[in-house]
Scaffold this motif. Structure first.
Motif, PDB file in Angstrom:
ATOM      1  N   ALA A   1       0.829  -1.212   0.000  1.00 29.69           N
ATOM      2  CA  ALA A   1       0.000   0.000   0.000  1.00 29.69           C
ATOM      3  C   ALA A   1       0.859   1.255   0.000  1.00 29.69           C
ATOM      4  O   ALA A   1       0.590   2.203  -0.743  1.00 29.69           O
ATOM      5  CB  ALA A   1      -0.921  -0.015   1.222  1.00 29.69           C
ATOM      6  N   LYS A   2       1.898   1.242   0.812  1.00 30.71           N
ATOM      7  CA  LYS A   2       2.768   2.412   0.931  1.00 30.71           C
ATOM      8  C   LYS A   2       3.458   2.735  -0.387  1.00 30.71           C
ATOM      9  O   LYS A   2       3.640   3.892  -0.747  1.00 30.71           O
ATOM     10  CB  LYS A   2       3.807   2.132   2.027  1.00 30.71           C
ATOM     11  N   LEU A   3       3.846   1.690  -1.113  1.00 28.72           N
ATOM     12  CA  LEU A   3       4.566   1.890  -2.368  1.00 28.72           C
ATOM     13  C   LEU A   3       3.641   1.953  -3.588  1.00 28.72           C
ATOM     14  O   LEU A   3       4.093   2.167  -4.705  1.00 28.72           O
ATOM     15  CB  LEU A   3       5.607   0.779  -2.547  1.00 28.72           C
ATOM     16  N   GLY A   4       2.349   1.736  -3.365  1.00 31.74           N
ATOM     17  CA  GLY A   4       1.385   1.805  -4.463  1.00 31.74           C
ATOM     18  C   GLY A   4       1.459   0.620  -5.404  1.00 31.74           C
ATOM     19  O   GLY A   4       1.121   0.737  -6.574  1.00 31.74           O
ATOM     20  N   HIS A   5       1.873  -0.529  -4.902  1.00 33.09           N
ATOM     21  CA  HIS A   5       1.954  -1.742  -5.724  1.00 33.09           C
ATOM     22  C   HIS A   5       0.567  -2.399  -5.780  1.00 33.09           C
ATOM     23  O   HIS A   5       0.280  -3.376  -5.090  1.00 33.09           O
ATOM     24  CB  HIS A   5       3.006  -2.702  -5.187  1.00 33.09           C
ATOM     25  N   HIS A   6      -0.243  -1.810  -6.615  1.00 29.00           N
ATOM     26  CA  HIS A   6      -1.656  -2.147  -6.749  1.00 29.00           C
ATOM     27  C   HIS A   6      -1.872  -3.619  -7.122  1.00 29.00           C
ATOM     28  O   HIS A   6      -2.731  -4.294  -6.545  1.00 29.00           O
ATOM     29  CB  HIS A   6      -2.257  -1.205  -7.799  1.00 29.00           C
ATOM     30  N   GLU A   7      -1.128  -4.114  -8.069  1.00 26.48           N
ATOM     31  CA  GLU A   7      -1.314  -5.502  -8.527  1.00 26.48           C
ATOM     32  C   GLU A   7      -0.929  -6.508  -7.439  1.00 26.48           C
ATOM     33  O   GLU A   7      -1.600  -7.528  -7.269  1.00 26.48           O
ATOM     34  CB  GLU A   7      -0.507  -5.755  -9.814  1.00 26.48           C
ATOM     35  N   ILE A   8       0.116  -6.237  -6.716  1.00 29.71           N
ATOM     36  CA  ILE A   8       0.507  -7.131  -5.613  1.00 29.71           C
ATOM     37  C   ILE A   8      -0.566  -7.107  -4.534  1.00 29.71           C
ATOM     38  O   ILE A   8      -0.918  -8.147  -3.966  1.00 29.71           O
ATOM     39  CB  ILE A   8       1.898  -6.764  -5.049  1.00 29.71           C
ATOM     40  N   LEU A   9      -1.104  -5.943  -4.265  1.00 29.21           N
ATOM     41  CA  LEU A   9      -2.162  -5.832  -3.266  1.00 29.21           C
ATOM     42  C   LEU A   9      -3.392  -6.645  -3.680  1.00 29.21           C
ATOM     43  O   LEU A   9      -4.027  -7.291  -2.837  1.00 29.21           O
ATOM     44  CB  LEU A   9      -2.526  -4.362  -3.070  1.00 29.21           C
TER      45      LEU A   9
END
Length: 192
Positions: free
Chosen positions: A94-102
């Protein structure tokens, strides 16, 4: 002497009660029943407790989707591991904005309202770093915009993106109105 001892005993009881209440709140915020918690005993007690979890965190930080998928297929307990700041892989995504991993994480866990040492949730960190898509995804999947950090700030207060602020306000208003409806229904049942 007896009065002091009785006061100490009462103080210990109150402390245990507060710990228990906080634990129950934590579990309920993360949609985990007490029975699930007791039967699985899955929560780690120290940073990077599961072997390979540091490598898993690195894969999340570097947005290495293939490594993340492979690791989760072997053991989904990587998602509840934490670092020295009590941040989970979900916090980092979430902090890094890794949308696909989330998105991948959300297939494995309901624990998205977990908080770190500063009482920051993944939603809080996504808002702080102005990751709009991530904020949307977390809200759609049960992210709680009412959880304040250690300083008493809500996610809405820490974002500098007007679109994210509006999104969090609308989410809060919607959640608040839903809570009011539930309370009204409960009051009607009590009066009957």
């Amino acid at each position: 002497m007896r009065i002091r001892k009785r006061a100490e005993i009462n103080e210990k009881k109150l402390k245990r009660k507060r710990v228990l209440i906080n634990a129950i709140k934590y579990l309920s915020l993360n949609n985990i029943s007490v029975g699930e918690y007791v039967s699985h005993k899955v929560f780690p007690t120290k940073p990077f407790e599961l072997r390979g979890s540091e490598d898993f965190f690195d894969a999340v930080k570097f947005n290495d989707i293939n490594v993340v998928k492979q690791a989760l297929e072997k053991d989904d307990h990587y998602l509840i591991q934490f670092d020295y700041f009590k941040q989970t892989p979900i916090h980092w995504a979430a902090k890094l904005g890794h949308h696909e991993i989330l998105k991948i994480f959300l297939k494995y866990t309901k624990m998205i309202n977990v908080y770190d040492k500063e009482f920051r949730t993944p939603l809080f960190l996504a808002a702080l770093n102005n990751h709009k898509k991530t904020v949307e995804l977390l809200l759609e999947n049960g992210g709680n915009a009412f959880i304040k950090d250690k300083n008493g700030d809500l996610p809405e207060a820490v974002s500098t993106d007007p679109a994210i602020k509006l999104l969090l306000q609308v989410s809060s208003e919607k959640s608040f109105s839903e809570l009011n409806e539930i309370n009204k229904k409960n009051q009607k049942k009590e009066t009957i």
